[in-house]
Design an enzyme around this catalytic site. Structure first.
Site, PDB file in Angstrom:
ATOM      1  N   HIS A   1     -56.611  43.466  35.605  1.00  0.00           N
ATOM      2  CA  HIS A   1     -57.412  42.994  36.038  1.00  0.00           C
ATOM      3  C   HIS A   1     -58.696  43.008  34.690  1.00  0.00           C
ATOM      4  O   HIS A   1     -58.639  44.001  33.471  1.00  0.00           O
ATOM      5  CB  HIS A   1     -57.979  42.917  36.801  1.00  0.00           C
ATOM      6  CG  HIS A   1     -58.383  45.036  37.463  1.00  0.00           C
ATOM      7  ND1 HIS A   1     -57.164  45.866  37.532  1.00  0.00           N
ATOM      8  CD2 HIS A   1     -59.491  45.627  37.306  1.00  0.00           C
ATOM      9  CE1 HIS A   1     -57.421  46.962  37.378  1.00  0.00           C
ATOM     10  NE2 HIS A   1     -59.478  46.635  37.502  1.00  0.00           N
TER      11      HIS A   1
ATOM     12  N   HIS B   1     -65.468  47.095  33.242  1.00  0.00           N
ATOM     13  CA  HIS B   1     -63.627  48.101  33.017  1.00  0.00           C
ATOM     14  C   HIS B   1     -62.812  46.792  32.181  1.00  0.00           C
ATOM     15  O   HIS B   1     -62.976  45.685  33.586  1.00  0.00           O
ATOM     16  CB  HIS B   1     -62.991  49.036  33.151  1.00  0.00           C
ATOM     17  CG  HIS B   1     -63.053  48.618  34.492  1.00  0.00           C
ATOM     18  ND1 HIS B   1     -63.547  49.111  36.022  1.00  0.00           N
ATOM     19  CD2 HIS B   1     -61.744  48.631  35.485  1.00  0.00           C
ATOM     20  CE1 HIS B   1     -62.852  48.743  36.549  1.00  0.00           C
ATOM     21  NE2 HIS B   1     -61.846  48.238  36.584  1.00  0.00           N
TER      22      HIS B   1
ATOM     23  N   GLU C   1     -59.297  51.163  31.781  1.00  0.00           N
ATOM     24  CA  GLU C   1     -58.871  51.899  33.158  1.00  0.00           C
ATOM     25  C   GLU C   1     -56.913  51.888  32.613  1.00  0.00           C
ATOM     26  O   GLU C   1     -56.652  50.241  32.415  1.00  0.00           O
ATOM     27  CB  GLU C   1     -59.078  51.152  34.536  1.00  0.00           C
ATOM     28  CG  GLU C   1     -58.184  51.937  35.270  1.00  0.00           C
ATOM     29  CD  GLU C   1     -58.402  50.919  36.460  1.00  0.00           C
ATOM     30  OE1 GLU C   1     -59.417  49.392  37.243  1.00  0.00           O
ATOM     31  OE2 GLU C   1     -58.204  51.413  38.070  1.00  0.00           O
TER      32      GLU C   1
HETATM   33 CO    CO Z   1     -60.317  48.590  37.874  1.00  0.00          CO
END
Ligand code: CO
Length: 134
Positions: A7, A79, A130
């Site tokens: 994502h 992020h 991440e």
């Molecule tokens: Co995330």
């Protein structure tokens, strides 16, 4: 090491306005809001055919994204999340390469119930990364 883009997270000042924009202006499949008090965020997922967009809004007094929205009042990309199959192996490899893992350096259970870690943006071209074990 990294696989699919899981994502892209976007911090937004107005979660319902952002959700409605993705739904009605962009015609996307948008989830309802989900409060994650232990992570200090409310999330909405925009499900795309090949990935997801995660709209993030602060929840509570100690939200990790409150400072980001203070510096970026209009919102912004917060992020990117890449998938890995073995987060402990990824962590060791990254630390050995001199990369900094945020927090105490060990993987944590993330907002989706899976082990995650975050890498210092200064080590990755100004981008918070991440890694999520899938
Ligand atoms: Co995330």
């Amino acid at each position: 090491m990294i696989g699919k883009l899981n994502h892209v997270a976007i911090a937004v000042p107005d979660l319902s306005a952002a959700s409605e924009q993705y739904r009605s202006v962009l015609g996307a499949d948008v989830s309802g809001p989900l409060d994650l008090p232990e992570h200090g965020v409310t999330t909405v997922f925009v499900n795309l055919p090949n990935s997801k967009i995660e709209l993030l809004h602060p929840l509570g007094d100690h939200s990790p994204i409150a400072g980001f929205l203070m510096r970026n009042p209009a919102g912004g990309v917060h992020h990117l999340c890449y998938e890995v199959t073995d987060i402990d192996a990824a962590q060791s490899q990254l630390v050995a390469a001199g990369m900094r893992v945020l927090g105490d350096g060990s993987p944590k259970i993330g907002a989706h119930g899976k082990p995650v870690l975050f890498l210092h943006p200064k080590d990755f071209n100004g981008t918070l990364i991440e890694l999520e074990q899938v």
